[in-house]
Design a protein around this motif. Structure first.
Motif, mmCIF file in Angstrom:
data_model
loop_
_atom_site.group_PDB
_atom_site.id
_atom_site.type_symbol
_atom_site.label_atom_id
_atom_site.label_comp_id
_atom_site.label_asym_id
_atom_site.label_seq_id
_atom_site.Cartn_x
_atom_site.Cartn_y
_atom_site.Cartn_z
ATOM 1 N N ASN A 195 0.817 -1.214 0.000
ATOM 2 C CA ASN A 195 0.000 0.000 0.000
ATOM 3 C C ASN A 195 0.850 1.263 0.000
ATOM 4 O O ASN A 195 0.446 2.291 0.543
ATOM 5 N N LYS A 196 2.014 1.209 -0.650
ATOM 6 C CA LYS A 196 2.950 2.333 -0.620
ATOM 7 C C LYS A 196 2.357 3.609 -1.201
ATOM 8 O O LYS A 196 2.643 4.695 -0.706
ATOM 9 N N ASP A 197 1.512 3.503 -2.225
ATOM 10 C CA ASP A 197 0.910 4.702 -2.812
ATOM 11 C C ASP A 197 -0.030 5.389 -1.818
ATOM 12 O O ASP A 197 -0.016 6.607 -1.674
ATOM 13 N N SER A 198 -0.827 4.599 -1.126
ATOM 14 C CA SER A 198 -1.731 5.157 -0.113
ATOM 15 C C SER A 198 -0.935 5.718 1.055
ATOM 16 O O SER A 198 -1.275 6.766 1.598
ATOM 17 N N LEU A 199 0.121 5.042 1.435
ATOM 18 C CA LEU A 199 0.969 5.507 2.530
ATOM 19 C C LEU A 199 1.589 6.862 2.187
ATOM 20 O O LEU A 199 1.638 7.762 3.026
ATOM 21 N N THR A 200 2.018 7.013 0.945
ATOM 22 C CA THR A 200 2.574 8.297 0.492
ATOM 23 C C THR A 200 1.529 9.398 0.601
ATOM 24 O O THR A 200 1.821 10.507 1.058
ATOM 25 N N LYS A 201 0.286 9.096 0.218
ATOM 26 C CA LYS A 201 -0.797 10.081 0.324
ATOM 27 C C LYS A 201 -1.048 10.457 1.784
ATOM 28 O O LYS A 201 -1.277 11.629 2.096
ATOM 29 N N LEU B 199 1.132 10.419 4.208
ATOM 30 C CA LEU B 199 2.245 11.247 4.661
ATOM 31 C C LEU B 199 2.157 12.674 4.118
ATOM 32 O O LEU B 199 2.729 13.598 4.697
ATOM 33 N N LYS B 200 1.408 12.841 3.036
ATOM 34 C CA LYS B 200 1.220 14.178 2.454
ATOM 35 C C LYS B 200 -0.009 14.890 3.020
ATOM 36 O O LYS B 200 -0.300 16.006 2.631
ATOM 37 N N GLY B 201 -0.737 14.216 3.928
ATOM 38 C CA GLY B 201 -1.836 14.874 4.616
ATOM 39 C C GLY B 201 -3.229 14.374 4.307
ATOM 40 O O GLY B 201 -4.205 14.855 4.883
ATOM 41 N N THR B 202 -3.381 13.420 3.405
ATOM 42 C CA THR B 202 -4.696 12.851 3.127
ATOM 43 C C THR B 202 -5.172 12.084 4.356
ATOM 44 O O THR B 202 -4.381 11.438 5.026
ATOM 45 N N THR B 203 -6.459 12.174 4.640
ATOM 46 C CA THR B 203 -6.977 11.469 5.812
ATOM 47 C C THR B 203 -7.178 9.986 5.516
ATOM 48 O O THR B 203 -7.448 9.594 4.377
ATOM 49 N N ALA B 204 -7.050 9.187 6.536
ATOM 50 C CA ALA B 204 -7.246 7.742 6.405
ATOM 51 C C ALA B 204 -8.675 7.439 5.964
ATOM 52 O O ALA B 204 -8.899 6.554 5.126
ATOM 53 N N ASP B 205 -9.644 8.177 6.512
ATOM 54 C CA ASP B 205 -11.047 7.940 6.142
ATOM 55 C C ASP B 205 -11.264 8.106 4.644
ATOM 56 O O ASP B 205 -11.951 7.297 4.023
ATOM 57 N N SER B 206 -10.695 9.161 4.065
ATOM 58 C CA SER B 206 -10.908 9.376 2.632
ATOM 59 C C SER B 206 -10.230 8.287 1.798
ATOM 60 O O SER B 206 -10.776 7.861 0.776
#
Length: 96
Positions: A64-70, A72-79
Motif C-alpha cells: 500500500n505504498k501509494d496510499s501511505l505516500t498520500k 504522509l502528504k496529509g490525506t486522511t485515512a477515512d478518505s
C-alpha cells in the motif's frame, strides 16, 4: 506438448508467488524487498514485534505504498479507506 514458462518468486527460501508474467514477478519481488527494508527500519527504531506480525505489517505497508505516500502528504485515512478496498488482516486474538 505444451511448454509453459513460470516465474517463481522465492523469499527467504519459501516459494511466495508463481506467475507466467515476468513483469508481475519482478514487481512482487520488489515489493518483498521493500517489505524487508521496512521491517529492518521498524526494528531499528526500537519496536519489538513478533516476527510474523512484523512481516505482515511490512508487507501490508509495502503493498500500500501509494496510499501511505498520500497519508504522509496529509490525506486522511477515512478518505483513502472509503475510496479503496482495504485488505482485511485477521488478528489472532489469543496472540494479541
Amino acid at each position: 506438448m505444451t511448454v509453459i514458462t513460470r516465474y517463481v518468486v522465492e523469499h527467504k527460501g519459501v516459494e511466495k508467488f508463481v506467475t507466467a508474467d515476468k513483469k508481475e514477478a519482478d514487481q512482487y519481488d520488489k515489493m518483498l524487498d521493500v517489505a524487508d527494508n521496512l521491517g529492518e527500519y521498524i526494528q531499528g527504531k526500537g519496536f519489538t514485534l513478533d516476527a510474523q506480525v512484523l512481516e505482515d505489517l511490512s508487507i501490508m505497508l509495502s503493498k500500500n505504498k501509494d496510499s501511505l505516500t498520500k497519508l504522509l502528504k496529509g490525506t486522511t485515512a477515512d478518505s483513502l479507506l472509503s475510496s479503496e478496498t482495504a485488505e482485511v488482516v485477521e488478528i489472532d486474538k489469543k496472540k494479541a
